[in-house]
Scaffold this motif. Structure first.
Motif, PDB file in Angstrom:
ATOM      1  N   LYS A  71       9.606   6.501  -6.310  1.00 24.26           N
ATOM      2  CA  LYS A  71       8.563   7.174  -7.087  1.00 24.26           C
ATOM      3  C   LYS A  71       7.248   7.167  -6.312  1.00 24.26           C
ATOM      4  CE  LYS A  71       6.276   8.444 -10.996  1.00 24.26           C
ATOM      5  NZ  LYS A  71       5.207   9.237 -10.392  1.00 24.26           N
ATOM      6  N   VAL A  72       6.929   6.052  -5.674  1.00 21.97           N
ATOM      7  CA  VAL A  72       5.710   5.951  -4.866  1.00 21.97           C
ATOM      8  C   VAL A  72       5.785   6.952  -3.708  1.00 21.97           C
ATOM      9  CG1 VAL A  72       4.358   4.427  -3.357  1.00 21.97           C
ATOM     10  CG2 VAL A  72       5.298   3.546  -5.493  1.00 21.97           C
ATOM     11  N   ILE A  73       6.945   7.020  -3.061  1.00 19.50           N
ATOM     12  CA  ILE A  73       7.137   7.973  -1.958  1.00 19.50           C
ATOM     13  C   ILE A  73       6.982   9.401  -2.476  1.00 19.50           C
ATOM     14  CG2 ILE A  73       8.827   8.915  -0.323  1.00 19.50           C
ATOM     15  CD1 ILE A  73       9.915   5.995  -0.063  1.00 19.50           C
ATOM     16  N   LEU A  95       0.900   5.375   1.474  1.00 17.63           N
ATOM     17  CA  LEU A  95       1.859   4.489   0.799  1.00 17.63           C
ATOM     18  C   LEU A  95       1.298   3.071   0.691  1.00 17.63           C
ATOM     19  CD1 LEU A  95       5.275   5.554   2.384  1.00 17.63           C
ATOM     20  CD2 LEU A  95       4.603   5.809  -0.022  1.00 17.63           C
ATOM     21  N   ALA A  96       0.711   2.582   1.778  1.00 19.65           N
ATOM     22  CA  ALA A  96       0.152   1.224   1.763  1.00 19.65           C
ATOM     23  C   ALA A  96      -0.983   1.136   0.752  1.00 19.65           C
ATOM     24  CB  ALA A  96      -0.343   0.843   3.165  1.00 19.65           C
ATOM     25  N   GLU A  97      -1.801   2.171   0.712  1.00 19.26           N
ATOM     26  CA  GLU A  97      -2.915   2.181  -0.232  1.00 19.26           C
ATOM     27  C   GLU A  97      -2.400   2.191  -1.673  1.00 19.26           C
ATOM     28  OE1 GLU A  97      -6.856   4.726  -0.251  1.00 19.26           O
ATOM     29  OE2 GLU A  97      -5.111   5.896  -0.827  1.00 19.26           O
ATOM     30  N   LYS A  98      -1.413   3.023  -1.940  1.00 23.49           N
ATOM     31  CA  LYS A  98      -0.872   3.181  -3.289  1.00 23.49           C
ATOM     32  C   LYS A  98      -0.200   1.899  -3.795  1.00 23.49           C
ATOM     33  CE  LYS A  98       0.973   7.332  -5.375  1.00 23.49           C
ATOM     34  NZ  LYS A  98      -0.143   7.350  -6.254  1.00 23.49           N
ATOM     35  N   THR A  99       0.322   1.110  -2.853  1.00 25.31           N
ATOM     36  CA  THR A  99       1.023  -0.114  -3.239  1.00 25.31           C
ATOM     37  C   THR A  99       0.132  -1.355  -3.113  1.00 25.31           C
ATOM     38  OG1 THR A  99       1.925  -0.308  -0.995  1.00 25.31           O
ATOM     39  CG2 THR A  99       3.311   0.788  -2.643  1.00 25.31           C
ATOM     40  N   GLY A 100      -1.158  -1.148  -2.817  1.00 28.57           N
ATOM     41  CA  GLY A 100      -2.094  -2.264  -2.727  1.00 28.57           C
ATOM     42  C   GLY A 100      -1.901  -3.128  -1.492  1.00 28.57           C
ATOM     43  N   LYS A 101      -1.321  -2.555  -0.453  1.00 30.68           N
ATOM     44  CA  LYS A 101      -1.019  -3.345   0.756  1.00 30.68           C
ATOM     45  C   LYS A 101      -1.938  -3.055   1.938  1.00 30.68           C
ATOM     46  CE  LYS A 101       2.598  -5.741  -0.564  1.00 30.68           C
ATOM     47  NZ  LYS A 101       2.713  -7.171  -0.372  1.00 30.68           N
ATOM     48  N   LEU A 102      -2.944  -2.224   1.752  1.00 29.57           N
ATOM     49  CA  LEU A 102      -3.851  -1.898   2.861  1.00 29.57           C
ATOM     50  C   LEU A 102      -4.516  -3.127   3.433  1.00 29.57           C
ATOM     51  CD1 LEU A 102      -5.893   1.376   2.326  1.00 29.57           C
ATOM     52  CD2 LEU A 102      -4.161   0.879   4.039  1.00 29.57           C
ATOM     53  N   ALA A 103      -5.008  -3.982   2.556  1.00 31.52           N
ATOM     54  CA  ALA A 103      -5.719  -5.174   3.023  1.00 31.52           C
ATOM     55  C   ALA A 103      -4.831  -6.077   3.881  1.00 31.52           C
ATOM     56  CB  ALA A 103      -6.263  -5.957   1.833  1.00 31.52           C
TER      57      ALA A 103
END
Length: 108
Positions: A71-73, A95-103
């Protein structure tokens, strides 16, 4: 040919984390040298499965079920819908931003 990944990302997200972009470019490495491998095809189920397995699960260490990750993809595919040549760096960044993984990428 020099590609400014940040400029491409800014079309979708005005505040670009340069460290995260650098981490994605480093992660993709040699794949970015191939025109085909540097792009994501939202119409290829095999490719999207690879994005889910190698980027979302392996690199970002997400453990959500496949349906949620798919769904995120799909959301990022929709965000970039008007783009015929979807940059893999931009796609992975979103994708990283949407899943909160950018940091976590920026700190890597």
């Amino acid at each position: 040919m020099s590609v400014n990944y940040s400029d491409d990302i800014k079309r979708y997200q005005p505040n670009v984390d340069e460290k995260a972009v650098a981490a994605i470019v480093k992660h993709l490495g040699i794949a970015l040298k191939s025109a085909d491998a540097s792009l994501v095809s939202c119409s290829s189920k095999d490719e999207l499965a690879t994005v889910r397995e190698s980027w979302l699960k392996k690199k970002l260490k997400l453990s959500d079920d496949d349906a949620k990750l798919d769904k995120v993809i799909a959301d990022v595919c929709a965000t970039m819908k008007g783009e015929t040549r979807k940059s893999r760096v931009t796609f992975y960044y979103l994708l990283a931003e949407k899943t909160g993984k950018l940091a976590s990428l920026a700190g890597a």
